[in-house]
Design a protein around this motif. Structure first.
Motif: not given
Length: 312
Positions: A186-204
């Motif tokens: 989790f320390s390596t995730l960017t803000g965009v990646e965290l946001s998409r993970l939270n919204n479960q958007w763009n599965r690929e």
């Protein structure tokens, strides 16, 4: 004296002084399951998005597999195979479903689709012949590897001769290590990646960045979240719905087509993706689409009709 010195050492030092040779020897089945499940997840990314050398999804999948496999230590050594096999079959099914789904839809399966796919047993032969590809069968090897290792260990009296512990004393260190990997991931995730993970958007994108198993768990959480919130927080959900409609009020607009059907009976036909050849078909001397054929004979062109009244 030695015990006090050991307790005061930092976490990384404790990792360095572990007797890895002994640990590997006493946890062969655990490590076999973890590694083979990790390979399956990596193969899915290799077959689909292709980033099998990416560190972040590899780290996330490793943390998940260690975390899940650690609970096997609540069982006695000879009984752990039941847990390992159940976990292996389930996660292999997840990997297989994602690989097959990506082949046809260039996306990844969700929990709702997984539940629907349980009905696939009724058409199992067709799936094997027309859906599964050679690469997908590679994923099915994982449970057999675990079973093969177990039988060899049992044949060599491994579970009888070795002093294999069980319980929280064995499980907790593995859980701590899995938690450490999660923090590192989790320390390596960017803000965009965290946001998409939270919204479960763009599965690929998520599979590329967080791995197959992390995506699965996150999808399960997101699928259960509305039900949990509705069960435990009805007032909060009701307030959110009320606020939404308050802030998104519908504007009523009028034009030359307003009230054009007032005082008339309206028949609405919803025929998604229908093709005209169906209107020419008959079964037992009966038209397949008698009402549409009647309208067509009266000279009504559907596309022009809808565009004239402002529908679509």
């Amino acid at each position: 004296m030695n015990e006090n010195v050991y307790v005061r050492q930092p976490f990384f030092y404790i990792i360095l002084i572990v007797n890895y040779k002994k640990y590997i020897h006493e946890n062969i089945l655990f490590l076999t399951t973890v590694i083979s499940l990790l390979i399956n997840a990596t193969l899915v990314r290799f077959f689909t998005v292709g980033n099998y050398f990416e560190i972040k999804p590899l780290l996330a999948d490793l943390a998940i597999t260690i975390f899940l496999c650690s609970f096997a230590y609540l069982f006695r050594p000879k009984k752990r195979i039941n847990y390992y096999m159940t976990l292996s079959v389930f996660l292999t099914f997840i990997c297989l479903a994602n690989s097959v789904y990506y082949t046809f839809y260039t996306s990844f399966i969700s929990v709702s689709l997984i539940l629907t796919s349980l009905q696939i047993s009724e058409v199992g032969d067709a799936v094997v012949e027309n859906v599964l590809q050679l690469k997908d069968f590679v994923l099915l090897i994982q449970p057999f590897i675990v079973l093969f290792v177990y039988r060899n260990l049992k044949r060599s009296q491994y579970f009888g001769k070795e002093k294999l512990g069980y319980g929280r004393k064995i499980m907790i260190p593995n859980l701590i290590f899995a938690f450490f990997l999660f923090l590192l991931f989790f320390s390596t995730l960017t803000g965009v990646e965290l946001s998409r993970l939270n919204n479960q958007w763009n599965r690929e994108f998520l599979i590329m960045k967080v791995g197959v198993y992390t995506y699965l768990i996150n999808d399960i959480v997101k699928s259960l979240e509305p039900r949990i919130r509705a069960f435990f927080g009805y007032e909060e959900v009701a307030r959110e719905v009320a606020d939404y409609y308050k802030n998104n009020q519908l504007e009523h607009k009028t034009n030359k087509y307003t009230n054009i059907f007032k005082g008339k009976n309206i028949i609405t036909i919803h025929a998604e993706s229908i093709q005209t050849f169906v209107m020419d078909l008959e079964f037992n001397d009966e038209e397949v689409t008698p009402n549409l054929n009647k309208l067509a004979r009266e000279g009504l062109h559907f596309t022009n009709f809808y565009s004239q009244v402002g529908v679509g």
